[in-house]
Design an enzyme around this catalytic site. Structure first.
Site, PDB file in Angstrom:
ATOM      1  N   GLY A 184      16.769 -16.553 -33.383  1.00  0.00           N
ATOM      2  CA  GLY A 184      16.606 -17.616 -32.484  1.00  0.00           C
ATOM      3  C   GLY A 184      17.922 -18.418 -32.740  1.00  0.00           C
ATOM      4  CB  THR A 188      21.764 -17.707 -33.439  1.00  0.00           C
ATOM      5  OG1 THR A 188      20.991 -16.985 -34.395  1.00  0.00           O
ATOM      6  CG2 THR A 188      23.150 -17.919 -33.975  1.00  0.00           C
ATOM      7  CB  VAL A 189      23.406 -22.795 -31.366  1.00  0.00           C
ATOM      8  CG1 VAL A 189      22.066 -23.105 -30.718  1.00  0.00           C
ATOM      9  CG2 VAL A 189      23.515 -23.493 -32.716  1.00  0.00           C
ATOM     10  CB  SER A 202      21.059 -19.183 -36.578  1.00  0.00           C
ATOM     11  OG  SER A 202      19.844 -18.523 -36.329  1.00  0.00           O
ATOM     12  CG  MET A 227      23.184 -17.096 -28.891  1.00  0.00           C
ATOM     13  SD  MET A 227      22.436 -18.711 -28.612  1.00  0.00           S
ATOM     14  CE  MET A 227      20.755 -18.396 -29.118  1.00  0.00           C
TER      15      MET A 227
END
Length: 546
Positions: free
Chosen positions: A365, A366-367, A384, A447
């Site tokens: 689930g 990362t940005v 993340s 991501m």
């Protein structure tokens, strides 16, 4: 063979838009910020306009992302960063370590064969706050407190939730209400579904606990997270709800400055973080592809897709076998990236889809966000929680959703990535950077779990083999290896490619159910100093500049 040039004509040709979005990249001279949420991008741009540098912009963007995109990251995240300081590329490994209690015996005593995804067991010490501190201490220009002002305002006063973020938030809530009934999960519902539901798209959402924590981190240069009231609250939450992380675990955390690793591809140098991250898999795949003339085949061809996917599978087989915390295991990085080993692995690619085993490299689930400023400093950064909101545990009153990076460990005592106290797990989040003959071209990243090295390969191939500009490289259809001969394709992949890959033995999945193809950003710097940036069409993000 097509080689992308560094001139504006090649990167901005209107003929370079074969895909539906038909978006032009952002062009700017003074600075650029690109990330997955527009409000966070504006936070970084505001720092640049106040005289801050690319690192200031990256920290402000990262802090804001913890508020406006909590489904992918948070204050309880890990982070990695690559910084071009104008003369050299630096790497910061801000991944956290397992608590002191986490031996393999702890898990086997609970009849577990793997580290679970949710609850306290996969929680490792968050490294993101220390990343913000360390980046600023070495490179920052503006006062540290200034960098947090947009994030605090979003949390305190509210922000309108983006549509893609809202969708992910709603999916997570449905799953959590079915699965998470223990006391340790109560803080998540109190924080992210405070009135019995999660927000809809464009609805204002406020998080006062998040604002409180960010104010304390800003005032203490993030020390409070590891040795202050915030640390007290984290440890107390663990103690009261069956957790393992302690004040000592938090106080012991340190980040590590490292030398990035690279391979040569089409006359450029592609840079990644060394293990414990999986960036080496992208480099190994590119090393294998270097001797294939991909450009002799159309971008939308069976041959191009097949060779890229097969190279990636070979690289993953080795990454999953050898990547671990280098402080706890000897990892043959140089051998894995050697040309001779790439040739050995390349010889295994045939016209048929394969299910490769790890090789034996010779002993030796990362940005995501990227920023650039008018002085040529550039940052490639990723943070993340992993798998949406992470562990599902949120410390009450703080807005801190704790990551579940411990799920990346194995419990096999013979494997270099076996869990141990104070050890860092195999990590999926990887920032990347591109240079040519030592001259910086720019940061890029994507991501999405194990889609990240696969996305890196595709972004590089799109630009360097097929001459695409940053935006078109992001718009193009993607593939994703799911293990073995299973290959997911976006529905925009032409039917003749789908049919051709199936004929070669790939088990093609076009359903896209539960399969994400990543969310990326790219910045390129021309010789003139002008920046060209693209942002992912699969999320709410944007690239902004001035």
């Amino acid at each position: 063979m097509t080689h992308v040039t560094n001139g504006p004509a090649a990167l901005l040709s209107l003929e370079d838009f074969p895909y539906p979005s038909q978006r032009m990249p952002v062009v700017a001279t003074h600075g650029v910020v690109a990330t997955s949420e527009p409000l966070a991008a504006q936070a970084g741009l505001w720092m640049l306009r106040q005289g801050g540098n690319a690192v200031d912009a990256a920290i402000a963007t990262a802090a804001a992302l913890t508020v406006v995109e909590p489904v992918a990251n948070g204050i309880g995240s890990d982070a990695f960063a690559l910084v071009w300081d104008g003369a050299k590329l630096h790497g910061l490994n801000a991944s956290g370590r397992a608590p002191a209690t986490h031996t393999p015996e702890l898990f086997t005593s609970k009849d577990l064969r793997e580290v679970p995804q949710h609850g306290w067991l996969p929680v490792t010490v968050p490294g993101a706050p220390a990343a913000w501190r360390d980046l600023h201490a070495r490179f920052g220009r503006l006062p540290f407190t200034t960098l947090f002002e947009p994030a605090i305002a979003y949390a305190r006063d509210g922000f309108p939730v983006g549509p893609v973020t809202a969708h992910g938030w709603q999916l997570t809530e449905r799953a959590y209400r079915r699965q998470h009934v223990g006391a340790e999960f109560a803080g998540w519902f109190e924080t992210f579904a405070p009135e019995g539901r999660v927000p809809n798209a464009a609805e204002l959402f406020r998080s006062p606990g998040h604002a409180w924590t960010l104010e304390r981190l800003a005032a203490s240069a993030c020390e409070d997270f590891y040795n202050g009231e915030v640390a007290e609250r984290i440890a107390r939450c663990a103690s009261e709800t069956g957790g393992y992380i302690t004040k000592a675990d938090l106080a012991d955390h340190t980040n590590t400055w490292v030398d990035p690793v690279s391979v040569s591809y089409r006359g450029h140098e592609v840079w990644e973080m060394p293990p414990n991250g999986q960036g080496i898999a992208a480099l190994m795949a590119l090393n294998i592809l270097e001797d294939f003339d991909l450009a002799r085949w159309p971008r939308e061809s069976v041959e191009s897709y097949h060779h890229q996917a097969e190279a990636m599978k070979l690289a993953f087989a080795d990454a999953h076998r050898f990547v671990a915390d280098p402080e706890h295991a000897e990892i043959p990085v140089a051998a894995m990236l050697s040309n001779s080993y790439a040739a050995e692995r390349r010889a295994l690619i045939t016209p048929r889809a394969a299910n490769p085993a790890p090789g034996a490299p010779p002993k030796g689930g990362t940005v995501y966000l990227c920023t650039a400023d008018s002085d040529g400093m550039m940052v490639s950064m990723i943070q993340s929680n992993y798998l949406a909101f992470g562990s599902g545990i949120c410390v009450p009153g703080t807005g801190i959703a704790l990551q579940n990076r411990g799920h990346g460990f194995t419990l096999d005592p013979a494997h270099p990535n076996c869990i141990a106290p104070g050890k860092r797990p195999y990590h999926t989040i990887i920032p990347a950077f591109l240079t040519r003959n030592g001259v910086p071209i720019g940061p890029f990243g994507l991501m999405g779990g194990d889609m990240q090295p696969q996305g890196h390969v595709q972004l590089i191939v799109n630009q360097l083999d097929y001459g695409m500009n940053p935006q078109t490289a992001l718009d193009a259809p993607r593939w994703r290896s799911l293990g073995g001969r299973h290959l997911a394709l976006e529905q925009s992949v032409p039917q003749h490619v789908v049919n051709g890959l199936s004929a070669r033995g790939h088990l093609v999945d076009l359903t896209e159910r539960g399969v994400t193809f990543g969310k990326g950003q790219v910045i390129r710097r021309l010789e003139s100093g002008v920046y060209i940036a693209g942002s992912e069409p699969r999320c709410d993000g944007c690239a902004v500049g001035y």
